[in-house]
Design a protein around this motif. Structure first.
Motif, PDB file in Angstrom:
ATOM      1  N   ASN A  85      88.795  39.057  80.215  1.00 35.08           N
ATOM      2  CA  ASN A  85      87.927  37.894  80.366  1.00 35.08           C
ATOM      3  C   ASN A  85      88.426  36.976  81.478  1.00 35.08           C
ATOM      4  OD1 ASN A  85      86.045  37.844  77.744  1.00 35.08           O
ATOM      5  ND2 ASN A  85      88.074  38.561  77.136  1.00 35.08           N
ATOM      6  N   LYS A  86      87.572  36.024  81.823  1.00 36.30           N
ATOM      7  CA  LYS A  86      87.996  35.013  82.782  1.00 36.30           C
ATOM      8  C   LYS A  86      89.096  34.157  82.172  1.00 36.30           C
ATOM      9  CE  LYS A  86      84.175  32.896  83.603  1.00 36.30           C
ATOM     10  NZ  LYS A  86      83.196  31.957  84.213  1.00 36.30           N
ATOM     11  N   TRP A  87      89.908  33.567  83.034  1.00 37.27           N
ATOM     12  CA  TRP A  87      91.017  32.724  82.590  1.00 37.27           C
ATOM     13  C   TRP A  87      90.524  31.618  81.656  1.00 37.27           C
ATOM     14  CZ3 TRP A  87      96.101  32.781  82.375  1.00 37.27           C
ATOM     15  CH2 TRP A  87      96.828  31.591  82.280  1.00 37.27           C
ATOM     16  N   SER A  88      89.450  30.944  82.047  1.00 38.06           N
ATOM     17  CA  SER A  88      88.938  29.829  81.244  1.00 38.06           C
ATOM     18  C   SER A  88      88.430  30.304  79.888  1.00 38.06           C
ATOM     19  CB  SER A  88      87.819  29.102  81.994  1.00 38.06           C
ATOM     20  OG  SER A  88      86.773  29.999  82.309  1.00 38.06           O
ATOM     21  N   THR A  89      87.825  31.483  79.855  1.00 35.20           N
ATOM     22  CA  THR A  89      87.317  32.020  78.591  1.00 35.20           C
ATOM     23  C   THR A  89      88.464  32.365  77.654  1.00 35.20           C
ATOM     24  OG1 THR A  89      85.380  32.962  79.720  1.00 35.20           O
ATOM     25  CG2 THR A  89      85.909  33.837  77.547  1.00 35.20           C
ATOM     26  N   MET A 104      84.041  37.941  73.617  1.00 40.48           N
ATOM     27  CA  MET A 104      85.489  37.822  73.759  1.00 40.48           C
ATOM     28  C   MET A 104      86.194  38.071  72.424  1.00 40.48           C
ATOM     29  SD  MET A 104      88.031  35.320  73.057  1.00 40.48           S
ATOM     30  CE  MET A 104      87.159  33.756  73.132  1.00 40.48           C
ATOM     31  N   LEU A 105      85.665  37.493  71.351  1.00 37.85           N
ATOM     32  CA  LEU A 105      86.260  37.703  70.030  1.00 37.85           C
ATOM     33  C   LEU A 105      86.068  39.138  69.550  1.00 37.85           C
ATOM     34  CD1 LEU A 105      85.393  34.399  68.114  1.00 37.85           C
ATOM     35  CD2 LEU A 105      87.563  35.068  69.154  1.00 37.85           C
ATOM     36  N   ALA A 110      88.623  44.493  68.707  1.00 34.06           N
ATOM     37  CA  ALA A 110      88.761  45.908  69.061  1.00 34.06           C
ATOM     38  C   ALA A 110      90.153  46.223  69.609  1.00 34.06           C
ATOM     39  CB  ALA A 110      87.692  46.282  70.091  1.00 34.06           C
ATOM     40  N   LEU A 111      90.767  45.255  70.275  1.00 30.18           N
ATOM     41  CA  LEU A 111      92.073  45.485  70.890  1.00 30.18           C
ATOM     42  C   LEU A 111      93.224  45.437  69.890  1.00 30.18           C
ATOM     43  CD1 LEU A 111      91.547  43.302  74.086  1.00 30.18           C
ATOM     44  CD2 LEU A 111      91.959  45.773  74.068  1.00 30.18           C
ATOM     45  N   ALA A 112      93.127  44.566  68.878  1.00 31.40           N
ATOM     46  CA  ALA A 112      94.240  44.374  67.939  1.00 31.40           C
ATOM     47  C   ALA A 112      94.657  45.672  67.241  1.00 31.40           C
ATOM     48  CB  ALA A 112      93.891  43.289  66.921  1.00 31.40           C
ATOM     49  N   PRO A 113      93.731  46.465  66.690  1.00 27.39           N
ATOM     50  CA  PRO A 113      94.154  47.733  66.073  1.00 27.39           C
ATOM     51  C   PRO A 113      94.804  48.694  67.065  1.00 27.39           C
ATOM     52  CG  PRO A 113      91.955  47.137  65.337  1.00 27.39           C
ATOM     53  CD  PRO A 113      92.294  46.219  66.467  1.00 27.39           C
ATOM     54  N   GLY A 114      94.350  48.635  68.327  1.00 32.32           N
ATOM     55  CA  GLY A 114      94.965  49.483  69.351  1.00 32.32           C
ATOM     56  C   GLY A 114      96.419  49.123  69.587  1.00 32.32           C
ATOM     57  N   TRP A 126      85.213  35.867  62.585  1.00 27.88           N
ATOM     58  CA  TRP A 126      84.938  34.693  63.416  1.00 27.88           C
ATOM     59  C   TRP A 126      83.794  34.965  64.374  1.00 27.88           C
ATOM     60  CZ3 TRP A 126      90.845  33.979  64.504  1.00 27.88           C
ATOM     61  CH2 TRP A 126      91.417  33.192  63.493  1.00 27.88           C
ATOM     62  N   ALA A 127      83.788  36.144  64.978  1.00 32.42           N
ATOM     63  CA  ALA A 127      82.704  36.497  65.900  1.00 32.42           C
ATOM     64  C   ALA A 127      81.365  36.532  65.174  1.00 32.42           C
ATOM     65  CB  ALA A 127      82.994  37.858  66.554  1.00 32.42           C
ATOM     66  N   LYS A 128      81.351  37.088  63.967  1.00 35.77           N
ATOM     67  CA  LYS A 128      80.112  37.127  63.178  1.00 35.77           C
ATOM     68  C   LYS A 128      79.644  35.719  62.835  1.00 35.77           C
ATOM     69  CE  LYS A 128      79.620  41.620  62.718  1.00 35.77           C
ATOM     70  NZ  LYS A 128      78.452  42.317  63.325  1.00 35.77           N
ATOM     71  N   LYS A 129      80.581  34.858  62.517  1.00 38.10           N
ATOM     72  CA  LYS A 129      80.232  33.465  62.190  1.00 38.10           C
ATOM     73  C   LYS A 129      79.583  32.785  63.394  1.00 38.10           C
ATOM     74  CE  LYS A 129      81.621  31.288  58.991  1.00 38.10           C
ATOM     75  NZ  LYS A 129      81.088  30.897  57.655  1.00 38.10           N
TER      76      LYS A 129
END
Length: 263
Positions: free
Chosen positions: A54-58, A148-149, A154-158, A206-209
């Motif tokens: 993602n972008k730095w600000s994101t 982003m969330l 997706a990255l955490a389990p990896g 959180w993303a679903k929320k």
């Protein structure tokens, strides 16, 4: 404060703690699940990967975005409908230009912009295009944070699997040292567990929320667009009220029907 978010997270972690205590020999079993290197690899490592994606600000705004899931958005749809109905009555009685005096007191910038266009005599098609463009841009901004969330989830389990591989490599490369087999195997399994916990108990929910927040705000803005265009078209106030009430859930709708649709 959104109690659903708080209770959900506390409940999910509570069940994890309950299971660990009751299946692994009490508090000592829970303590065995605490591993700082595994935690750092999954949490910190996956967050740095989020920066790459993602972008730095994101990426830096991730925690501000997460904070929004702990609050309940409220747009006070009932007050918006009452305001639009009042504007409709005034416009039909005194003309569209009479609404100009009311604009400065409006707190909702989206509604204010739309009504300003109406007062200025802008064509209905242009008003709809401009307001839907603003709505679409809002959805795009929300989508960036939601994606982003979802990407983090997706990255955490990896990263958990990376820790598993590290633990297995260390274990297999030093099989003659029987004392190191247990700690290395523990790290291998715990990192996978951490990756799953982070993805499924926090980041993905959180993303679903936030998706729910986006849908809620979208409905409110669509309701405002419909109301403004109906006012410009000079539609009967009762018809306008019926249109706007259709955007509410049945409970809220009943609360306003008697007031707005009375004979």
């Amino acid at each position: 404060m959104d109690l659903a978010t708080i209770v959900g997270i506390v409940g999910a972690f509570g069940m994890l703690i309950f299971t660990a205590i009751n299946t692994a020999g009490g508090i000592s079993g829970l303590i065995r699940l605490l591993n700082l290197p595994s935690f750092a690899l999954v949490i910190v490592g996956s967050y740095f990967a989020v920066m790459v994606a993602n972008k730095w600000s994101t990426a830096l705004g991730a925690f501000s975005v997460i904070r929004r899931t702990f609050s309940v958005p409220s747009y006070n749809e009932q007050a918006i409908i009452q305001k639009l109905v009042a504007f409709s009555e005034k416009a039909r009685r005194e003309g569209l230009l009479a609404l100009e005096d009311e604009l400065e007191d409006l707190d909702d910038e989206f509604m204010k912009k739309g009504l300003r266009l109406v007062v200025d005599g802008t064509d209905q098609v242009i008003i709809r295009d401009l307001m839907e463009l603003e709505l679409n841009q809002m959805q795009q901004r929300h989508a960036i944070n939601i994606n982003m969330l979802n990407g983090w989830a997706a990255l955490a389990p990896g990263f958990g699997m990376m820790g598993t591989v590290i633990g297995l490599v260390n274990m297999l490369s030093n099989l003659e040292d029987k004392a190191s087999i247990g700690p290395n195997m523990a790290m291998a399994l715990i990192t996978t567990l951490y990756g799953s916990i982070i993805a499924n108990t926090t980041v993905m929910p959180w993303a679903k929320k936030l998706q729910g927040h986006d849908s809620y705000e979208t409905i409110v803005k669509e309701m405002i667009i419909e109301g403004i265009l109906s006012i410009q078209a000079g539609e009967n106030t009762r018809i306008l009220a019926m249109k706007l009430l259709a955007f509410l859930n049945p409970t809220l709708r009943k609360q306003l029907e008697n007031e707005l649709l009375k004979d």
